[in-house]
Every structure is written in C-alpha cells, then in structure tokens.
Design a protein around this motif. Structure first.
Motif, mmCIF file in Angstrom:
data_model
loop_
_atom_site.group_PDB
_atom_site.id
_atom_site.type_symbol
_atom_site.label_atom_id
_atom_site.label_comp_id
_atom_site.label_asym_id
_atom_site.label_seq_id
_atom_site.Cartn_x
_atom_site.Cartn_y
_atom_site.Cartn_z
ATOM 1 N N LEU A 67 83.426 45.000 60.768
ATOM 2 C CA LEU A 67 83.601 45.257 59.585
ATOM 3 C C LEU A 67 84.466 46.720 59.493
ATOM 4 O O LEU A 67 84.154 47.660 60.471
ATOM 5 C CB LEU A 67 82.912 45.178 58.674
ATOM 6 C CG LEU A 67 82.820 46.365 57.292
ATOM 7 C CD1 LEU A 67 83.901 44.887 56.723
ATOM 8 C CD2 LEU A 67 82.045 47.003 57.171
ATOM 9 N N ASN A 68 86.132 46.191 60.053
ATOM 10 C CA ASN A 68 86.795 47.099 60.019
ATOM 11 C C ASN A 68 87.166 47.442 61.437
ATOM 12 O O ASN A 68 87.536 49.104 61.666
ATOM 13 C CB ASN A 68 86.587 48.365 58.792
ATOM 14 C CG ASN A 68 86.859 47.573 57.973
ATOM 15 O OD1 ASN A 68 88.100 46.768 57.414
ATOM 16 N ND2 ASN A 68 86.445 48.439 56.933
ATOM 17 N N GLY A 69 86.676 46.723 62.134
ATOM 18 C CA GLY A 69 86.631 46.688 63.814
ATOM 19 C C GLY A 69 85.685 47.208 64.401
ATOM 20 O O GLY A 69 85.057 47.439 65.092
ATOM 21 N N HIS A 70 83.910 47.738 63.640
ATOM 22 C CA HIS A 70 83.532 48.228 63.560
ATOM 23 C C HIS A 70 82.041 47.077 64.351
ATOM 24 O O HIS A 70 81.901 46.514 63.290
ATOM 25 C CB HIS A 70 82.912 49.550 63.484
ATOM 26 C CG HIS A 70 83.921 50.124 63.320
ATOM 27 N ND1 HIS A 70 84.050 51.266 64.294
ATOM 28 C CD2 HIS A 70 84.935 50.692 62.611
ATOM 29 C CE1 HIS A 70 84.465 52.436 63.895
ATOM 30 N NE2 HIS A 70 85.235 51.509 62.754
ATOM 31 N N GLN A 71 81.521 46.865 64.530
ATOM 32 C CA GLN A 71 80.499 45.630 64.989
ATOM 33 C C GLN A 71 79.372 46.209 64.109
ATOM 34 O O GLN A 71 78.414 47.380 64.513
ATOM 35 C CB GLN A 71 79.712 45.519 67.090
ATOM 36 C CG GLN A 71 78.972 43.907 66.655
ATOM 37 C CD GLN A 71 78.378 44.043 68.406
ATOM 38 O OE1 GLN A 71 79.262 43.995 68.680
ATOM 39 N NE2 GLN A 71 77.245 44.310 68.372
ATOM 40 N N MET A 72 79.062 45.283 63.572
ATOM 41 C CA MET A 72 78.007 45.803 62.692
ATOM 42 C C MET A 72 76.066 44.942 62.872
ATOM 43 O O MET A 72 75.900 45.276 63.214
ATOM 44 C CB MET A 72 78.822 44.679 60.953
ATOM 45 C CG MET A 72 79.215 45.176 60.437
ATOM 46 S SD MET A 72 79.095 47.340 60.078
ATOM 47 C CE MET A 72 78.635 47.425 58.819
ATOM 48 N N ILE A 73 76.633 44.064 63.292
ATOM 49 C CA ILE A 73 75.352 42.677 64.053
ATOM 50 C C ILE A 73 75.720 42.453 64.941
ATOM 51 O O ILE A 73 76.728 41.891 65.123
ATOM 52 C CB ILE A 73 74.981 42.185 62.480
ATOM 53 C CG1 ILE A 73 74.955 41.071 62.360
ATOM 54 C CG2 ILE A 73 74.416 43.166 61.367
ATOM 55 C CD1 ILE A 73 75.152 39.946 62.662
ATOM 56 N N ASP A 74 74.373 41.808 66.109
ATOM 57 C CA ASP A 74 75.153 40.920 67.141
ATOM 58 C C ASP A 74 73.105 40.276 67.027
ATOM 59 O O ASP A 74 72.406 40.194 66.703
ATOM 60 C CB ASP A 74 75.082 41.455 68.001
ATOM 61 C CG ASP A 74 75.097 40.291 69.333
ATOM 62 O OD1 ASP A 74 75.964 39.064 69.441
ATOM 63 O OD2 ASP A 74 74.497 40.405 70.197
ATOM 64 N N LEU A 75 72.957 38.828 66.961
ATOM 65 C CA LEU A 75 72.100 38.000 66.439
ATOM 66 C C LEU A 75 71.947 36.209 66.832
ATOM 67 O O LEU A 75 72.622 35.931 67.359
ATOM 68 C CB LEU A 75 71.672 37.479 64.877
ATOM 69 C CG LEU A 75 70.960 36.713 64.496
ATOM 70 C CD1 LEU A 75 69.055 37.146 64.662
ATOM 71 C CD2 LEU A 75 70.936 36.195 62.892
#
Length: 198
Positions: free
Chosen positions: A156-164
């Motif tokens: 979101l806006n260049g920032h990783q939110m999740i990795d699954l």
C-alpha cells in the motif's frame, strides 16, 4: 505545453507496459472486459471507475471476463463515503455469492491490504496495526498485489502490508473482482488498473 507533456507521458507508459507484457484491465471509457454482479452501481466518470451503493444496499461485484492465476496487479483507489470495498483474486461468482480471496480496501484501521477468504476460513492475515498509517483517507492510494503460485504479497503506497503462503490459494484459479460491501452509503473510485501476467 501541458497537453503535449501528458501525451508524451501516456505514450511512454504505453510503451513500457508493452515491453513488460503488462496491460490495462480498465480502459477508462466503459466496462468492456468486465461483468457486473448484483444491483449496486458501477459506472465510469472522468476516466475513473466508480462503485457506489444502490437501493438494495447489498454486496456487489465487478469481475474480469477472463481468469488470471499468476500476476502482479497495480491500481489506484480513493475512498469516498464509507469506502468499504476490496479486490478479489482467483475467485468464482454465482449471483452475488463469491468464493475466493479478497485484498481488503476499507476505512482507516480496518485492515486494508489484509487477506480475507470469502465463504471459507475468514481472515487469513491482517496487516500490523502500525502499518495502518499508510492508508491516505480521502486521497488516492496505490495498491500492488502480487499472486504467484501459493504466495500472495500486498503493498500500500509502496509499503509491504502482508506476505502469505497458502496451498489452497496455490491450487486455485479464477477471476479478479472489485467489491462493494453491503450496508449502503459506500463509494469508491478506481483508476490506473494495470495487470502484468507472471
């Protein structure tokens, strides 16, 4: 001069998309390539795709006509009114009942960027509370979703939110779909919806 620069920028972006085997999922003119599910409103305004609650105040979906398994999807969204929405991937739809996985798009502190399994296991992973700050309420946000085999990553806006990583996701295939949540009073704008198949 501004018009010339805009045309040059569009030509450069189109060339880059072609070179990367990327393409526009939304053409900015109409809903060609998409199917509406339900009675909620989906329309094009000033080159933007708008979803808005209808009189039934029910769930609504706009799905791609084609299925996509491995891809990188980037899009921009701006929440107006309630703004509860989402982006489904590897999904299937019957009426307004959707099966698959949703990347949440919601008001502040409501898990934007997290993964929810519809009619299944529910929340798979939520973003960390401190990452909620990356959502810009009432402004344009850029979401990137990468789905490769059993791995899903969102930014979101260049920032990783999740990795699954999930084997059930890895085995699935289906449509990409935008959602409008039930309850009424919801309006979300979308633009620059670009997909790169992997």
């Amino acid at each position: 001069m501004k018009k010339i620069l805009a045309i040059v920028s569009m030509l450069l972006l189109t060339f880059m998309l072609h070179a990367q085997k990327s393409f526009w999922l939304f053409n900015g003119k109409n809903l060609n390539g998409w199917t509406v599910h339900g009675t909620e409103k989906w329309y094009v305004e000033k080159g933007e795709l708008v979803c808005e609650s209808g009189p039934d105040k029910d769930y609504g979906y706009l799905s791609t006509d084609k299925k996509y398994k491995n891809f990188e999807l980037t899009l921009k969204f701006k929440q107006e009114a309630n703004g509860n929405s989402g982006v489904f991937f590897r999904s299937s739809i019957e009426g307004v009942k959707i099966s698959g996985w949703q990347v949440e798009v919601a008001p502040l502190n409501n898990n934007t960027g997290g993964i929810y399994e519809s009619y299944g296991r529910g929340w798979m992973v939520k973003p960390k509370p401190e990452d909620e700050k990356w959502l810009k309420e009432g402004k344009w946000n850029t979401m990137k979703i990468r789905v490769l085999n059993d791995q899903v990553t969102t930014w979101l806006n260049g920032h990783q939110m999740i990795d699954l990583a999930d084997s059930k996701i890895g085995a699935a295939n289906g449509f990409i779909a935008l959602q409008i949540h039930d309850g009424g009073g919801i309006k979300v704008r979308w633009k620059d919806i670009i997909l790169k198949e992997l």
